[in-house]
Design a protein around this motif. Structure first.
Motif, PDB file in Angstrom:
ATOM      1  N   UNK A  89       0.737  -1.273  -0.164  1.00 23.94           N
ATOM      2  CA  UNK A  89      -0.070   0.062   0.001  1.00 23.94           C
ATOM      3  C   UNK A  89       0.943   1.075  -0.011  1.00 23.94           C
ATOM      4  N   UNK A  90       0.415   2.307  -0.300  1.00 22.20           N
ATOM      5  CA  UNK A  90       1.130   3.728  -0.282  1.00 22.20           C
ATOM      6  C   UNK A  90      -0.011   4.768   0.195  1.00 22.20           C
ATOM      7  N   UNK A  91       0.950   5.717   0.825  1.00 20.01           N
ATOM      8  CA  UNK A  91      -0.019   6.898   1.280  1.00 20.01           C
ATOM      9  C   UNK A  91       0.593   8.236   1.015  1.00 20.01           C
ATOM     10  N   UNK A  92       0.108   9.210   0.994  1.00 19.88           N
ATOM     11  CA  UNK A  92       0.591  10.748   0.571  1.00 19.88           C
ATOM     12  C   UNK A  92       1.484  11.218   1.957  1.00 19.88           C
ATOM     13  N   UNK A  93       2.538  11.510   1.792  1.00 23.44           N
ATOM     14  CA  UNK A  93       3.591  12.376   2.654  1.00 23.44           C
ATOM     15  C   UNK A  93       3.844  13.576   2.189  1.00 23.44           C
ATOM     16  N   UNK A  94       3.157  14.015   1.187  1.00 22.93           N
ATOM     17  CA  UNK A  94       3.725  15.370   0.664  1.00 22.93           C
ATOM     18  C   UNK A  94       3.752  16.602   1.604  1.00 22.93           C
ATOM     19  N   UNK A  95       4.946  17.237   1.797  1.00 23.57           N
ATOM     20  CA  UNK A  95       5.159  17.995   2.843  1.00 23.57           C
ATOM     21  C   UNK A  95       4.952  19.404   2.247  1.00 23.57           C
ATOM     22  N   UNK A  96       5.026  20.282   3.332  1.00 22.94           N
ATOM     23  CA  UNK A  96       4.658  21.855   3.055  1.00 22.94           C
ATOM     24  C   UNK A  96       5.296  22.258   1.552  1.00 22.94           C
ATOM     25  N   UNK A  97       4.550  22.838   0.972  1.00 20.89           N
ATOM     26  CA  UNK A  97       4.813  23.380  -0.626  1.00 20.89           C
ATOM     27  C   UNK A  97       5.633  24.583  -0.592  1.00 20.89           C
ATOM     28  N   UNK A  98       5.551  25.481   0.299  1.00 20.28           N
ATOM     29  CA  UNK A  98       5.801  27.013   0.303  1.00 20.28           C
ATOM     30  C   UNK A  98       6.883  27.507   1.088  1.00 20.28           C
ATOM     31  N   UNK A  99       8.192  27.332   0.544  1.00 17.74           N
ATOM     32  CA  UNK A  99       9.216  28.134   1.286  1.00 17.74           C
ATOM     33  C   UNK A  99       9.725  27.183   2.499  1.00 17.74           C
ATOM     34  N   UNK A 100       9.564  25.780   2.431  1.00 17.43           N
ATOM     35  CA  UNK A 100      10.415  24.872   3.214  1.00 17.43           C
ATOM     36  C   UNK A 100      11.771  24.248   2.811  1.00 17.43           C
ATOM     37  N   UNK A 101      12.564  24.461   3.482  1.00 12.70           N
ATOM     38  CA  UNK A 101      14.046  23.934   2.855  1.00 12.70           C
ATOM     39  C   UNK A 101      14.241  22.654   2.541  1.00 12.70           C
ATOM     40  N   UNK A 102      14.555  22.271   1.468  1.00  8.97           N
ATOM     41  CA  UNK A 102      14.716  20.766   0.952  1.00  8.97           C
ATOM     42  C   UNK A 102      15.922  20.177   1.560  1.00  8.97           C
ATOM     43  N   UNK A 103      15.893  18.914   1.817  1.00  5.17           N
ATOM     44  CA  UNK A 103      16.827  18.053   2.377  1.00  5.17           C
ATOM     45  C   UNK A 103      17.864  17.720   1.286  1.00  5.17           C
ATOM     46  N   UNK A 104      19.081  17.686   1.427  1.00  6.62           N
ATOM     47  CA  UNK A 104      20.109  17.132   0.543  1.00  6.62           C
ATOM     48  C   UNK A 104      21.060  17.929   0.014  1.00  6.62           C
ATOM     49  N   UNK A 105      20.780  19.122  -0.409  1.00  6.51           N
ATOM     50  CA  UNK A 105      21.605  19.934  -0.865  1.00  6.51           C
ATOM     51  C   UNK A 105      22.475  21.044   0.107  1.00  6.51           C
ATOM     52  N   UNK A 106      21.975  20.909   1.271  1.00  2.00           N
ATOM     53  CA  UNK A 106      22.674  21.689   2.100  1.00  2.00           C
ATOM     54  C   UNK A 106      22.894  23.072   1.766  1.00  2.00           C
ATOM     55  N   UNK A 107      21.715  23.749   1.286  1.00  2.00           N
ATOM     56  CA  UNK A 107      21.629  25.240   0.837  1.00  2.00           C
ATOM     57  C   UNK A 107      20.268  25.759   1.462  1.00  2.00           C
ATOM     58  N   UNK A 108      20.626  26.856   1.932  1.00  2.00           N
ATOM     59  CA  UNK A 108      19.025  27.445   2.598  1.00  2.00           C
ATOM     60  C   UNK A 108      18.362  28.061   1.294  1.00  2.00           C
ATOM     61  N   UNK A 109      19.092  28.077   0.172  1.00  2.00           N
ATOM     62  CA  UNK A 109      18.565  28.794  -0.969  1.00  2.00           C
ATOM     63  C   UNK A 109      17.805  27.827  -1.951  1.00  2.00           C
ATOM     64  N   UNK A 110      17.501  26.523  -1.403  1.00  2.00           N
ATOM     65  CA  UNK A 110      17.042  25.394  -2.121  1.00  2.00           C
ATOM     66  C   UNK A 110      15.617  24.970  -1.348  1.00  2.00           C
TER      67      UNK A 110
END
Length: 794
Positions: A89-110
């Protein structure tokens, strides 16, 4: 932004297999099968694969043969069993889509700026009636899997009367695809929250809730049928979908070892190109799930139109492939097909292919979709999807044997390697040896900020050059380089690394002296304790397949050594194949070979526990494998601390939303054209609010609708579908730091080439924060016509 109604490359895939399925109508099995065949054929015939054609030659030994066992080996438990019960089974875990910093690129501009692909948690549960054991695997479209998330899910499982009797820490594996285009902040350790401005309770909660929901539904699906099934197995190379970003480090490994991994031209195979796939199908013909392991970084969106700035949320190449696989297999019979594109030993395997000659570069550019903002996500995801479908359709070999599992916690900053089998297997040269082989207090090297984007030794990327090492430093050259760096307004990193980083290991009480060549930039371990040091090591067995679950990003040669170590122990108990599932159960950066570590490129500098980390991992995994082969319980090891969210909470509060004078939420600011042809892009812009107030979990912000014969409107695409994009625009130039109450939603639909003529419209739904309560609103474009003859394929 270049999203006008321009003609797309009609031969390029635009992720529109939904149209193929809906066009056949009804739910008749023959019709569904026919639609699936057409969709699969369109994918296989796609000229998009010219993107990576000629990049790699096949392996000289592909796929590897099953493990050989000496004659007279004892009979194995459940050796004749090939029946399993399973659910997915799968379930939606989409996070906040407005101005939240992504994980992985280590940049606050991302940061997040809308949605290209929704994030999902996918769960797979498998039970063996032969020995009455079961395992669960939960995969998330997130950047990393952190102990904080795992702990919260395990707490919820323990409190669930149904799940607690079946699952626990030892038989649940949780891992991440490693997409770099999804909000972070789920960790409870400062090292991984700093660039996210602290822990984010909203992102954490939607991730945990979705993982638990998918696990519960997968178990219900298993329990709802007594029908057993087969787990079919297949392996094959996928060429042109990954490329090493750390060849100089790979070439430090012994030539005799590298000779085992050559292509048909005699060249080094520097990444793991093998895809291992499982097909879960019940004996009544019901296809339940597909699971595969392939090593590649989901960083394709870094080459998107958005770059590393404001990027819509995306599962990147693995999320793209999984969603389309599921869409092809959609049957509408109440139990949805689920596809898991698991992560493998991708530590040095990139999706950015860096074509080395003009001919290949021109071939790539001609193949990529012309109106797709994330073309490399489409290209790389399509390659993984096509190979997975081929392996799936040709999977005939059934797994056989028991279900089993082992778990042990290891204090990784205090391991001494004493296992004689592991010690005898180490191939490093004498100059890299040491009498005492032990791990160290966690620390990151000076080349860690060089980032893993293919910087070569000495090449300055971001703040520091790659390959800064305390081994045989050239002080005169370093001063020259640093003068040039200062003239370019960059940090004099080389002088600092030698003067400071290479001497930190001499400080008493820090256990850093065994970091060897690493000039230390950050100390992660005691006394700061900003990253975990007690880590979960897990080994799952499904029949004659073993799965190694580790919390690192593991480089190619390191992965080969770990697999060999485990297979050598388990092959005598009926295991033929071993895969690595990286980024599992926690996260502690990279794991390299001793030889790769010595060069101190990005991966070696990010190897937290020092040069003997891999040998320590081999030792601990060999212990678990030996216990499994001998059917004895494993020492669980030290109990990891129960972490809680740190005090660091710098994320801005969600403001009240507002509109300019005279405007209302949902107003159409820029409307669609009156007509389009297949292959164009329909675009509308709406007055909007922050998407963070209501994440539309299980729903959608975007709807593409087609008018039916009697005037009603049918939704044919949502914001989860890859041919749509919701791009969020804030009036603030830096909404991750200082949100604005004013924002707009740009809705894009890349019209598939096989779209039927008719009347269409775009709709957007949102929720505004008005005086502390949510105001739901909707906006809709003008109606428009799609005219022209549809193509056979998207």
């Amino acid at each position: 932004m270049a999203f006008t109604a321009t003609q797309v490359n009609r031969t390029a895939l635009c992720a529109t297999l939904l149209i193929i399925l809906s066009a056949c109508g009804g739910s008749d099995n023959n019709s569904t099968a026919s639609a699936e065949q057409r969709a699969t054929q369109c994918l296989a015939d796609n000229p998009l694969y010219a993107y990576s054609q000629g990049l790699h030659a096949p392996s000289a030994h592909n796929p590897p043969a099953p493990a050989s066992v000496t004659e007279g080996a004892p009979a194995q438990l459940c050796s004749g069993n090939s029946d399993y019960h399973f659910g997915a089974a799968k379930a939606d875990i989409t996070g906040p889509a407005g101005g939240k910093i992504h994980m992985g690129n280590e940049s606050t501009d991302n940061y997040s700026a809308g949605i290209h692909l929704r994030q999902y948690a996918r769960s797979f549960v498998i039970h063996s009636p032969c020995n009455d054991k079961r395992v669960a695997m939960i995969l998330t479209d997130t950047g990393m899997m952190f102990e904080s998330v795992r702990q919260a899910v395990l707490d919820a499982v323990a409190a669930d009367s149904e799940l607690s009797a079946l699952y626990g820490p030892d038989n649940i594996m949780m891992s991440a695809t490693h997409t770099h285009s999804a909000p972070g902040g789920q960790a409870h350790y400062t090292a991984y929250n700093t660039f996210r401005l602290g822990h984010d309770p909203q992102t954490f909660a939607v991730t945990v809730d979705g993982m638990l929901a998918s696990l519960r539904q997968a178990q219900r699906n298993l329990a709802a049928t007594a029908q057993p099934g087969k787990i079919h197995f297949n392996q094959g190379e996928l060429l042109g979908a990954n490329k090493s970003r750390a060849i100089p480090a790979y070439m430090q490994n012994p030539a005799t070892e590298r000779q085992r991994y050559l292509d048909i031209n005699g060249d080094d195979i520097t990444t793991n190109r093998l895809m291992t796939l499982l097909r879960l199908e019940r004996d009544n013909g019901k296809q339940v799930a597909s699971i595969n392991w392939f090593a590649v970084h989901p960083t394709s969106d870094a080459l998107s139109e958005y770059g590393l700035g404001a990027v819509p949320i995306s599962g990147d190449n693995k999320g793209y492939a999984a969603y389309l696989f599921e869409r092809i297999k959609a049957g509408g019979d109440g139990e949805d097909f689920v596809a898991g594109f698991m992560q493998a030993d991708e530590g040095d395997a990139f999706s950015q292919l860096w074509f080395d000659n003009d001919e290949l570069r021109a071939q790539r550019d001609a193949a990529l979709p012309a109106n797709e903002p994330s073309p490399v996500t489409v290209a790389n995801g399509s390659a993984q999807l096509n190979r997975a479908l081929t392996l799936y359709n040709r999977a005939r070999q059934s797994l056989h044997g028991p279900i089993d599992y082992r778990l042990g916690y290891v204090k990784m900053d205090a391991v001494e390697v004493t296992d004689p089998v592991v010690l005898a297997s180490l191939p490093h040269p004498a100059e890299l040896d040491s009498t005492e082989k032990r791990t160290c207090t966690a620390a990151m090297g000076f080349s860690f900020p060089a980032a893993g984007h293919g910087a070569q030794p000495g090449e300055q990327s971001h703040f520091t050059p790659a390959g800064l090492s305390c081994r045989d430093p050239d002080y005169f050259a370093s001063v020259q380089n640093d003068v040039l760096s200062l003239l370019s307004a960059k940090l004099p990193a080389e002088s600092l690394s030698y003067a400071v980083g290479c001497n930190l290991s001499q400080l008493p009480g820090l256990n850093l002296d065994c970091q060897a060549e690493k000039p230390i930039l950050f100390v992660f371990g005691p006394p700061l304790n900003v990253s975990a040091n007690i880590l979960p090591f897990q080994l799952l067995r499904i029949g004659n397949l073993a799965i190694i679950a580790l919390p690192w990003e593991i480089t190619t040669m390191a992965g080969r050594r770990i697999r060999d170590t485990v297979l050598n122990e388990l092959k005598h108990d009926g295991v033929d194949y071993v895969v690595i599932n990286g980024l599992a159960n926690d996260y502690v950066s990279y794991l390299t070979t001793r030889e790769e570590y010595a060069l101190q490129m990005y991966e070696g500098a990010s190897n937290q526990f020092g040069p003997w980390s891999l040998a320590a991992v081999q030792q601990e995994m060999r212990r678990l494998a030996t216990d499994m082969a001998e059917h004895v319980a494993s020492d669980i090891g030290p109990t990891p601390p129960r972490t809680t969210a740190t005090l660091m909470q710098l994320q801005p509060l969600n403001l009240l939303d507002s509109t300019p004078p005279g405007a209302n939420f949902g107003d159409t600011l820029e409307d669609v054209a009156s007509r389009y042809a297949p292959g164009d892009t329909a675009r509308a812009v709406f007055q909007a609010s922050s998407p963070n107030h209501d994440l539309k979990t299980g729903g959608s912000f975007v709807f593409v609708e087609r008018r039916q014969n009697h005037g009603e409107w049918q939704t044919i695409a949502h914001d989860a579908d890859p041919e749509t994009s919701f791009v969020w625009h804030s009036d603030s130039p830096q909404p991750q730091f200082s949100p604005s109450p004013f924002s707009r939603a740009e809705v894009l639909w890349r019209i598939p080439n096989n779209t039927l003529p008719g009347r269409y419209r775009l709709r957007f739904e949102g929720s505004a924060n008005r005086a502390g309560s949510l105001q739901h609103y909707a906006g809709q474009s003008a109606e428009f016509d799609i005219m022209g003859t549809p193509a056979a394929c998207p």
